[in-house]
Design a protein around this motif. Structure first.
Motif, PDB file in Angstrom:
ATOM      1  N   SER A 179      54.318  -7.610  83.853  1.00  0.00           N
ATOM      2  CA  SER A 179      53.144  -7.991  82.954  1.00  0.00           C
ATOM      3  C   SER A 179      52.328  -6.747  82.751  1.00  0.00           C
ATOM      4  N   LEU A 180      52.274  -5.615  83.299  1.00  0.00           N
ATOM      5  CA  LEU A 180      51.469  -4.570  83.063  1.00  0.00           C
ATOM      6  C   LEU A 180      52.407  -3.616  81.792  1.00  0.00           C
ATOM      7  N   ILE A 181      53.557  -3.468  82.074  1.00  0.00           N
ATOM      8  CA  ILE A 181      54.280  -2.335  81.410  1.00  0.00           C
ATOM      9  C   ILE A 181      55.019  -3.146  80.213  1.00  0.00           C
ATOM     10  N   PHE A 182      55.599  -4.172  80.269  1.00  0.00           N
ATOM     11  CA  PHE A 182      56.386  -4.463  78.982  1.00  0.00           C
ATOM     12  C   PHE A 182      55.468  -4.824  77.743  1.00  0.00           C
ATOM     13  N   PRO A 183      54.203  -5.846  77.932  1.00  0.00           N
ATOM     14  CA  PRO A 183      53.489  -6.067  76.811  1.00  0.00           C
ATOM     15  C   PRO A 183      53.023  -4.714  76.158  1.00  0.00           C
ATOM     16  N   ALA A 184      52.485  -3.684  77.234  1.00  0.00           N
ATOM     17  CA  ALA A 184      51.760  -2.144  76.534  1.00  0.00           C
ATOM     18  C   ALA A 184      52.837  -1.639  75.840  1.00  0.00           C
ATOM     19  N   LEU A 185      54.320  -1.466  76.358  1.00  0.00           N
ATOM     20  CA  LEU A 185      55.142  -0.918  75.599  1.00  0.00           C
ATOM     21  C   LEU A 185      55.578  -1.392  74.264  1.00  0.00           C
ATOM     22  N   SER A 186      55.598  -2.824  74.148  1.00  0.00           N
ATOM     23  CA  SER A 186      55.888  -3.435  72.995  1.00  0.00           C
ATOM     24  C   SER A 186      54.660  -3.119  71.824  1.00  0.00           C
ATOM     25  N   ALA A 187      53.784  -2.896  72.354  1.00  0.00           N
ATOM     26  CA  ALA A 187      52.667  -2.485  71.238  1.00  0.00           C
ATOM     27  C   ALA A 187      52.195  -1.317  71.189  1.00  0.00           C
ATOM     28  N   TYR A 188      53.026  -0.285  71.825  1.00  0.00           N
ATOM     29  CA  TYR A 188      52.575   1.259  71.878  1.00  0.00           C
ATOM     30  C   TYR A 188      52.384   1.732  70.524  1.00  0.00           C
ATOM     31  N   GLN A 189      51.369   2.472  70.192  1.00  0.00           N
ATOM     32  CA  GLN A 189      50.982   3.127  68.929  1.00  0.00           C
ATOM     33  C   GLN A 189      51.165   2.106  67.835  1.00  0.00           C
ATOM     34  N   SER A 190      50.735   0.872  68.012  1.00  0.00           N
ATOM     35  CA  SER A 190      50.613  -0.201  66.945  1.00  0.00           C
ATOM     36  C   SER A 190      49.209  -0.325  66.463  1.00  0.00           C
ATOM     37  N   GLN A 191      49.052  -0.683  65.293  1.00  0.00           N
ATOM     38  CA  GLN A 191      47.716  -0.917  64.712  1.00  0.00           C
ATOM     39  C   GLN A 191      47.107  -2.226  65.090  1.00  0.00           C
ATOM     40  N   ARG A 192      47.936  -3.144  65.931  1.00  0.00           N
ATOM     41  CA  ARG A 192      47.459  -4.213  66.481  1.00  0.00           C
ATOM     42  C   ARG A 192      47.766  -4.427  67.982  1.00  0.00           C
ATOM     43  N   PRO A 193      47.714  -3.658  68.776  1.00  0.00           N
ATOM     44  CA  PRO A 193      48.271  -3.668  70.192  1.00  0.00           C
ATOM     45  C   PRO A 193      47.768  -4.714  70.937  1.00  0.00           C
ATOM     46  N   MET A 194      46.616  -5.270  70.888  1.00  0.00           N
ATOM     47  CA  MET A 194      46.287  -6.445  71.631  1.00  0.00           C
ATOM     48  C   MET A 194      46.970  -7.670  71.150  1.00  0.00           C
ATOM     49  N   GLN A 195      47.151  -7.928  69.945  1.00  0.00           N
ATOM     50  CA  GLN A 195      47.683  -9.033  69.467  1.00  0.00           C
ATOM     51  C   GLN A 195      49.227  -9.212  69.817  1.00  0.00           C
ATOM     52  N   ILE A 196      49.852  -7.660  69.594  1.00  0.00           N
ATOM     53  CA  ILE A 196      51.233  -7.809  69.930  1.00  0.00           C
ATOM     54  C   ILE A 196      51.313  -8.165  71.431  1.00  0.00           C
ATOM     55  N   ALA A 197      50.793  -7.248  72.273  1.00  0.00           N
ATOM     56  CA  ALA A 197      50.871  -7.325  73.529  1.00  0.00           C
ATOM     57  C   ALA A 197      50.845  -8.868  74.223  1.00  0.00           C
ATOM     58  N   ALA A 234      60.034  -7.286  70.000  1.00  0.00           N
ATOM     59  CA  ALA A 234      58.906  -6.854  69.238  1.00  0.00           C
ATOM     60  C   ALA A 234      59.087  -5.432  68.756  1.00  0.00           C
ATOM     61  N   ALA A 235      59.551  -4.776  69.581  1.00  0.00           N
ATOM     62  CA  ALA A 235      59.671  -3.234  69.233  1.00  0.00           C
ATOM     63  C   ALA A 235      60.744  -3.069  68.158  1.00  0.00           C
ATOM     64  N   VAL A 236      62.046  -3.779  68.067  1.00  0.00           N
ATOM     65  CA  VAL A 236      62.824  -3.811  67.120  1.00  0.00           C
ATOM     66  C   VAL A 236      62.242  -4.227  65.634  1.00  0.00           C
ATOM     67  N   THR A 237      61.375  -5.462  65.772  1.00  0.00           N
ATOM     68  CA  THR A 237      61.042  -6.020  64.576  1.00  0.00           C
ATOM     69  C   THR A 237      59.843  -5.051  64.063  1.00  0.00           C
ATOM     70  N   ARG A 238      59.190  -4.362  64.918  1.00  0.00           N
ATOM     71  CA  ARG A 238      58.101  -3.259  64.523  1.00  0.00           C
ATOM     72  C   ARG A 238      59.014  -2.376  63.646  1.00  0.00           C
ATOM     73  N   ALA A 239      60.044  -1.795  64.459  1.00  0.00           N
ATOM     74  CA  ALA A 239      60.924  -0.576  63.888  1.00  0.00           C
ATOM     75  C   ALA A 239      61.506  -1.156  62.386  1.00  0.00           C
ATOM     76  N   VAL A 240      62.099  -2.252  62.396  1.00  0.00           N
ATOM     77  CA  VAL A 240      62.514  -2.707  60.989  1.00  0.00           C
ATOM     78  C   VAL A 240      61.379  -3.151  59.975  1.00  0.00           C
ATOM     79  N   ALA A 241      60.416  -3.588  60.444  1.00  0.00           N
ATOM     80  CA  ALA A 241      59.368  -3.603  59.414  1.00  0.00           C
ATOM     81  C   ALA A 241      58.711  -2.305  58.858  1.00  0.00           C
ATOM     82  N   ALA A 242      58.682  -1.216  59.708  1.00  0.00           N
ATOM     83  CA  ALA A 242      58.273   0.110  59.414  1.00  0.00           C
ATOM     84  C   ALA A 242      59.150   0.645  58.306  1.00  0.00           C
ATOM     85  N   ARG A 243      60.622   0.495  58.654  1.00  0.00           N
ATOM     86  CA  ARG A 243      61.572   1.265  57.786  1.00  0.00           C
ATOM     87  C   ARG A 243      61.343   0.667  56.365  1.00  0.00           C
ATOM     88  N   GLN A 244      61.246  -0.810  56.289  1.00  0.00           N
ATOM     89  CA  GLN A 244      61.157  -1.335  55.034  1.00  0.00           C
ATOM     90  C   GLN A 244      59.790  -1.106  54.340  1.00  0.00           C
TER      91      GLN A 244
END
Length: 244
Positions: A179-197, A234-244
């Motif tokens: 609960s501590l690490i996975f949500p935080a990792l998924s939103a790392y360096q995101s512009q919407r970290p709290m929402q993604i986590a 979430a991390a893969v989705t963010r990566a794909v969106a960033a490339r597009q």
């Protein structure tokens, strides 16, 4: 089933309420395994009081767990001066020692395996009203401390110990870490970290509880797995969106 699953889901949301912001601080400080060590410290303190003093009174056990976690948090704060690498290594070493001490204390206990499993994998499906109230109080206290204080001891280590102590007794060491690490990792360096986590956390808990119900899996490990899958998605989705 809803009478069991609804309290479990509420417990998960209360855990996420404090663990998502704490997880972001953990990543920023580079001390990833601190939650495992503090959670294990709380669990070991509780086991030690039960084993050596034969205490079964609930509030005394809670007091022992809180005191152990707070004491350990103070030690970790002092270790900051050694640098992140040394501090992280000492945190990992301490976790191993505390976990081994717990196993040794339970070695001759006929119910030792049950106690050890409960402390690690948790029993989130069996949370009761007092535990939910404890989780709510700890989340409020932790969030208030993070908001009010800037000093690392009062703004991070103290709320961390408070939140982890309540959470580990309700959901277990593994689920506290997830609960501590996975949500935080998924939103790392995101512009919407709290929402993604938050989205990852809610999805992970809902999916894990559903899998536990439909597949008859242990609830704690099931939620850990679905939290990891939600974080990866979430991390893969963010990566794909960033490339597009």
């Amino acid at each position: 089933m809803m009478e069991i699953l609804l309290p479990a889901f509420i417990a998960g949301m209360l855990v996420l309420a404090s663990h998502i912001p704490l997880g972001r601080q953990v990543l920023a400080r580079g001390i990833i395994f601190i939650d495992l060590a503090v959670a294990q410290a709380a669990a070991t303190g509780l086991l030690a009081v039960r084993h050596f003093a034969h205490v079964e009174t609930e509030w005394l056990l809670q007091l022992a767990a809180i005191a152990t976690a707070l004491g350990f948090a103070l030690v970790l704060h002092q270790l900051e001066r050694l640098g992140n690498r040394v501090q992280e290594a000492l945190i990992g070493a301490t976790f191993v020692v505390l976990a081994s001490a717990s196993v040794l204390m339970l070695a001759n206990d006929p119910h030792g395996g049950e106690h050890l499993s409960a402390s690690l994998a948790g029993q989130i499906l069996w949370v009761d009203t007092p535990q939910l109230l404890g989780l709510a109080a700890s989340a409020i206290a932790a969030l208030a401390a993070m908001k009010l204080f800037r000093h690392p001891l009062l703004g991070f280590y103290l709320p961390f110990a408070i939140a982890i102590t309540a959470s580990v007794q309700a959901v277990g060491v593994y689920l506290v870490f997830a609960s501590l690490i996975f949500p935080a990792l998924s939103a790392y360096q995101s512009q919407r970290p709290m929402q993604i986590a938050a989205a990852v956390g809610i999805t992970g808990y809902l999916s894990g509880l559903a899998a536990s119900l439909w597949l008859d899996w242990p609830s704690g490990p099931a939620i850990v797995t679905t939290l990891a899958l939600a974080a990866v998605f979430a991390a893969v989705t963010r990566a794909v969106a960033a490339r597009q």
